[in-house]
Motif scaffolding. Sequence first.
Motif, short mmCIF file in Angstrom:
data_model
loop_
_atom_site.label_atom_id
_atom_site.label_comp_id
_atom_site.label_asym_id
_atom_site.label_seq_id
_atom_site.Cartn_x
_atom_site.Cartn_y
_atom_site.Cartn_z
N ASP A 1 6.09 -23.24 -10.17
CA ASP A 1 6.94 -23.11 -8.98
C ASP A 1 6.30 -22.35 -7.83
OD1 ASP A 1 9.00 -24.48 -10.27
OD2 ASP A 1 9.68 -22.64 -11.25
N GLY A 2 5.29 -21.53 -8.12
CA GLY A 2 4.66 -20.74 -7.06
C GLY A 2 3.93 -19.55 -7.62
N VAL A 3 3.72 -18.57 -6.77
CA VAL A 3 3.03 -17.35 -7.18
C VAL A 3 3.90 -16.14 -6.87
CG1 VAL A 3 0.72 -18.32 -6.88
CG2 VAL A 3 1.77 -17.08 -5.01
N THR A 4 3.69 -15.09 -7.63
CA THR A 4 4.33 -13.81 -7.37
C THR A 4 3.22 -12.81 -7.10
OG1 THR A 4 6.15 -14.37 -8.85
CG2 THR A 4 5.89 -12.05 -8.28
N VAL A 5 3.32 -12.12 -5.99
CA VAL A 5 2.29 -11.16 -5.58
C VAL A 5 2.90 -9.77 -5.50
CG1 VAL A 5 0.95 -12.89 -4.31
CG2 VAL A 5 2.70 -11.58 -3.13
N PHE B 1 3.63 -0.69 -2.19
CA PHE B 1 3.17 0.15 -3.30
C PHE B 1 3.56 -0.42 -4.65
CE2 PHE B 1 3.47 3.78 -6.22
CZ PHE B 1 2.17 4.26 -6.12
N ALA B 2 4.80 -0.89 -4.78
CA ALA B 2 5.26 -1.35 -6.09
C ALA B 2 6.25 -2.51 -5.99
CB ALA B 2 5.89 -0.20 -6.85
N GLY B 3 6.30 -3.20 -4.86
CA GLY B 3 7.22 -4.32 -4.74
C GLY B 3 6.59 -5.63 -5.17
N ARG B 4 7.42 -6.62 -5.32
CA ARG B 4 6.96 -7.96 -5.68
C ARG B 4 7.54 -8.96 -4.69
NH1 ARG B 4 3.49 -7.73 -9.62
NH2 ARG B 4 3.91 -6.38 -11.36
N ARG B 5 6.78 -10.03 -4.44
CA ARG B 5 7.27 -11.08 -3.56
C ARG B 5 6.94 -12.43 -4.18
NH1 ARG B 5 5.65 -12.20 2.75
NH2 ARG B 5 7.10 -13.91 3.04
N ARG B 6 7.94 -13.29 -4.24
CA ARG B 6 7.78 -14.63 -4.78
C ARG B 6 7.41 -15.58 -3.63
NH1 ARG B 6 6.36 -17.31 -9.18
NH2 ARG B 6 7.37 -19.30 -9.27
N LEU B 7 6.34 -16.34 -3.80
CA LEU B 7 5.90 -17.30 -2.81
C LEU B 7 5.92 -18.70 -3.43
CD1 LEU B 7 2.73 -15.40 -1.51
CD2 LEU B 7 4.96 -15.52 -0.40
N TRP C 1 5.09 -22.63 -3.75
CA TRP C 1 3.87 -23.32 -3.36
C TRP C 1 3.96 -23.89 -1.95
CZ3 TRP C 1 -0.25 -22.06 -5.69
CH2 TRP C 1 -0.28 -21.79 -7.06
N ALA C 2 5.12 -24.35 -1.55
CA ALA C 2 5.28 -24.94 -0.21
C ALA C 2 5.00 -23.94 0.91
CB ALA C 2 6.68 -25.52 -0.07
N SER C 3 5.19 -22.66 0.65
CA SER C 3 4.98 -21.65 1.69
C SER C 3 3.52 -21.19 1.78
CB SER C 3 5.88 -20.44 1.46
OG SER C 3 5.44 -19.70 0.34
N ILE C 4 2.70 -21.58 0.83
CA ILE C 4 1.30 -21.15 0.81
C ILE C 4 0.47 -22.16 1.60
CG2 ILE C 4 -0.72 -20.69 -0.62
CD1 ILE C 4 1.24 -19.75 -2.79
N GLU C 5 -0.11 -21.67 2.69
CA GLU C 5 -0.91 -22.54 3.56
C GLU C 5 -2.35 -22.67 3.09
OE1 GLU C 5 -0.49 -21.11 7.55
OE2 GLU C 5 1.68 -21.42 7.55
#
Length: 142
Positions: A72-76, A80-86, A88-92
């Motif tokens: 479904d995508g990547v999580t980065v 400091f300690a947060g996570r963000r779900r990206l 695949w459609a949002s990754i250029e």
Amino acid sequence: MPFPSSPAHRWRVPPALPVVKLVGAVALTALGLVLSGGDPVALVLALVVAAGLTAWAARDLLLPVRLTADADGVTVIEGFAGRRRLPWASIEAIGVARRSRFGLTAETLEIDAGDSLHLFGRYDLDAPPDEVAETLRAARPD
């Protein structure tokens, strides 16, 4: 090359890295105590840097996984300690930047999500950025 059937790929900080940071913090504290010679500024400076190393090591121990990828995508990691779900459609773009300075070459994995750029070094991933970029490109649906 199809994406492996595993639910996710994970890249994390090498397990030895937080230990090295903690040993450095202890060494700085000891050097500050021994070499300050009664100078409170030198001791406080050593303790502040040691506290920073300890906080950095704590982050590595509490959140060692820096990047995951699945169908479904990547999580980065963000901040400091947060996570963000990206998704695949949002990754250029996924690429590797190489920079040389003083005879040393540093490679950085770059994940461009349009409104944000996420950078990962070798010690964030415990793998060469080239290999991680290749795996991410293979994981990305067409």
